[in-house]
Design a protein around this motif. Sequence first.
Motif, PDB file in Angstrom:
ATOM      1  N   UNK A  63       0.835  -1.194   0.000  1.00 14.79           N
ATOM      2  CA  UNK A  63       0.000   0.000   0.000  1.00 14.79           C
ATOM      3  C   UNK A  63       0.871   1.245   0.000  1.00 14.79           C
ATOM      4  N   UNK A  64       0.495   2.176  -0.843  1.00 14.24           N
ATOM      5  CA  UNK A  64       1.220   3.437  -0.940  1.00 14.24           C
ATOM      6  C   UNK A  64       0.193   4.537  -0.717  1.00 14.24           C
ATOM      7  N   UNK A  65       0.295   5.276   0.414  1.00 13.65           N
ATOM      8  CA  UNK A  65      -0.673   6.360   0.617  1.00 13.65           C
ATOM      9  C   UNK A  65      -0.399   7.475  -0.386  1.00 13.65           C
ATOM     10  N   UNK A  66      -1.437   7.899  -1.079  1.00 10.13           N
ATOM     11  CA  UNK A  66      -1.279   8.921  -2.107  1.00 10.13           C
ATOM     12  C   UNK A  66      -2.078  10.159  -1.734  1.00 10.13           C
ATOM     13  N   UNK A  67      -1.407  11.268  -1.640  1.00  5.88           N
ATOM     14  CA  UNK A  67      -2.052  12.556  -1.455  1.00  5.88           C
ATOM     15  C   UNK A  67      -2.082  13.206  -2.829  1.00  5.88           C
ATOM     16  N   UNK A  68      -2.992  14.137  -3.038  1.00  5.34           N
ATOM     17  CA  UNK A  68      -3.139  14.756  -4.350  1.00  5.34           C
ATOM     18  C   UNK A  68      -1.831  15.350  -4.862  1.00  5.34           C
ATOM     19  N   UNK A  96       0.399  -0.582  -8.392  1.00  6.25           N
ATOM     20  CA  UNK A  96       0.127   0.772  -8.887  1.00  6.25           C
ATOM     21  C   UNK A  96      -1.164   0.781  -9.691  1.00  6.25           C
ATOM     22  N   UNK A  97      -1.354  -0.209 -10.550  1.00  4.63           N
ATOM     23  CA  UNK A  97      -2.589  -0.288 -11.342  1.00  4.63           C
ATOM     24  C   UNK A  97      -3.811  -0.413 -10.434  1.00  4.63           C
ATOM     25  N   UNK A  98      -3.694  -1.226  -9.389  1.00  2.00           N
ATOM     26  CA  UNK A  98      -4.808  -1.391  -8.460  1.00  2.00           C
ATOM     27  C   UNK A  98      -5.129  -0.075  -7.748  1.00  2.00           C
ATOM     28  N   UNK A  99      -4.074   0.660  -7.324  1.00  2.00           N
ATOM     29  CA  UNK A  99      -4.297   1.954  -6.668  1.00  2.00           C
ATOM     30  C   UNK A  99      -4.977   2.938  -7.623  1.00  2.00           C
ATOM     31  N   UNK A 100      -4.554   2.932  -8.866  1.00  3.13           N
ATOM     32  CA  UNK A 100      -5.168   3.837  -9.850  1.00  3.13           C
ATOM     33  C   UNK A 100      -6.635   3.468 -10.054  1.00  3.13           C
ATOM     34  N   UNK A 101      -6.930   2.188 -10.189  1.00  2.00           N
ATOM     35  CA  UNK A 101      -8.317   1.759 -10.391  1.00  2.00           C
ATOM     36  C   UNK A 101      -9.181   2.106  -9.183  1.00  2.00           C
ATOM     37  N   UNK A 102      -8.647   1.909  -7.988  1.00  2.00           N
ATOM     38  CA  UNK A 102      -9.412   2.252  -6.787  1.00  2.00           C
ATOM     39  C   UNK A 102      -9.649   3.753  -6.711  1.00  2.00           C
TER      40      UNK A 102
END
Length: 162
Positions: free
Chosen positions: A10-15, A105-111
């Motif tokens: 898991x990679x927390x992503x802020x805007x 990364x693909x999963x994070x983008x899809x979510x």
Amino acid sequence: MTQAPKAELEIPLEDEDADPLFEKADALIQRHASFAIEPELDDLPVLTDVVETPPPALDAAPTTEPAEPTEPDAPLPDLAAATAAATRAEADRLAERLVLLDSAISRHIQEWVATELPQLVSLELDDLAERLQATAASHLRATLLPLISTEIADTLDKGPEA
């Protein structure tokens, strides 16, 4: 059935952090893409290939010289093959890790697209509706109200028609 992603992936992503992270990930994948892509086939045998020695040429004279003695410190041919195999195994492990990273990364983008994008679109549509309503009201006051006022004034000035 969706599985919860592993905590280490898991990679927390802020805007404001998302774009540089994606650029770094893309650069990493591009840098190591050669490991993930199968090399073009050439004439070199792979460690698991069976290599047959070619038969001696018919016109070549047989050699009766004894083989040169090997030095005890000379590297053995098996060591080179083992090193090549270890290098290939390391490249395979790296390729697997890159594939896992790419899928994470693909999963994070899809979510993100599934959860965040609809909210952003909704906010933008709400803003558009407010701007459209304000513009329409302003335009109505500027164009339609004078016409209605003129029509009312003309009707009242004429008086009752009987």
